[in-house]
Design a protein around this motif. Structure first.
Motif: not given
Length: 306
Positions: A176-177, A180-181, A196, A198, A201, A204-205
């Motif tokens: 779940d972005p 995660s953020e 991470t 992931h 992505w 992005q992470s």
């Protein structure tokens, strides 16, 4: 032997488990596999006794053997993170003590499978507290996808960090972005890192701020993960995007359905690369059909790995 200190950051590949045809551990190939990972410039540690090494099918003695072998083979070059995979707190404590005695530098703590039926925060806190009281090693939380009962609530993670000082990181598999953020912005600090896992992505992470990568795919593409991590850290977006494009094809090769085969696929990739002699897995896992092996080969070629 005193294990090397480790701040639980950076690129941390997780080892696979080479096996003979009779499902016994192929120690010679395991040592070579450890060397292959340790030879990758820029990795910060290696994880053993995790999902990637089929820990669910390994006995206590086999886990000790794999850890001791890793410490003997590459422990003077990189720290070794040992998984704590147990269905009871008592067994988790036993594994933690064994790991510290064997030379591990940190412990990756899996949630007990009983939590698949749901858990209360005090259960999670008591589990980690008992492990922390049994060892001086830094602990890494293994966070499962938020849609699965084995995951921990965002507030529970906060309580763990506040209550157990030796918790130094989290392997974030929340899938779940947003969560995660939240973890990066609200919990990451000088003493706690979000790592991470992931692969879908990864770029992005890392851009959000994760301080490292802890992933089974590192068994096979640790060099690409290091390149991506360093490019993001160096604010080189062009290079990061190019590396991420290569990783995208390996993600398609490893992480398609069913998810239970992800590490089987990495073993097949290792055979294709000439790094392992066999892709044997322990039942209930089964080896992959020829058509899927060919698909893996094609995607590895697209990624310019094969």
């Amino acid at each position: 032997m005193t294990p090397p200190s480790f701040d639980c950051t950076g690129v941390i590949p997780a080892s696979l488990l080479p096996l003979h045809a009779d499902f016994s551990i192929d120690i010679e190939s395991y040592r070579k596999h450890l060397n292959d990972m340790a030879d990758v410039r820029g990795i910060s540690a290696i994880t053993v006794n995790g999902h990637a090494s089929e820990v669910s099918s390994c006995t206590f003695d086999e886990q000790r053997l794999l850890l001791e072998t890793a410490c003997d083979q590459v422990g003077d070059r990189v720290p070794i993170v040992s998984g704590i995979y147990a269905d009871s707190t008592a067994e988790a404590v036993r594994l933690a003590r064994m790991a510290e005695n064997a030379g591990a530098s940190a412990l990756l703590v899996f949630p007990p499978n009983v939590f698949a039926l749901g858990s209360r925060p005090e259960m999670v806190l008591a589990h980690f507290t008992s492990i922390a009281e049994a060892t001086s090693l830094p602990l890494i939380i293994f966070q499962f996808p938020v849609k699965e009962p084995l995951s921990y609530g965002h507030d529970v993670i906060g309580r763990l960090i506040d209550s157990v000082p030796t918790i130094r990181a989290m392997k974030d598999g929340s899938s779940d972005p947003v969560r995660s953020e939240m973890a990066v912005r609200e919990y990451q600090s000088d003493t706690f890192s979000v790592l991470t896992t992931h692969s879908a992505w990864l770029l992005q992470s890392l851009v959000v701020g994760c301080k490292g990568i802890l992933s089974g795919a590192g068994s096979t593409i640790a060099n690409l993960q290091v390149e991506l991590f360093e490019a993001v850290r160096g604010h080189d977006l062009e290079v990061a995007q190019a590396v991420a494009a290569r990783i995208y094809s390996t993600t398609q090769a490893f992480y398609c359905n069913p998810g239970v085969d992800m590490h089987n696929r990495m073993k097949e990739a290792q055979v294709l690369l000439g790094r392992l002699p066999s892709s044997v897995v322990r039942p209930p896992l089964q080896m992959l059909p020829a058509a899927e092996v060919e698909r893996i080969a094609e995607l590895m070629r697209v990624a310019q790995v094969l």
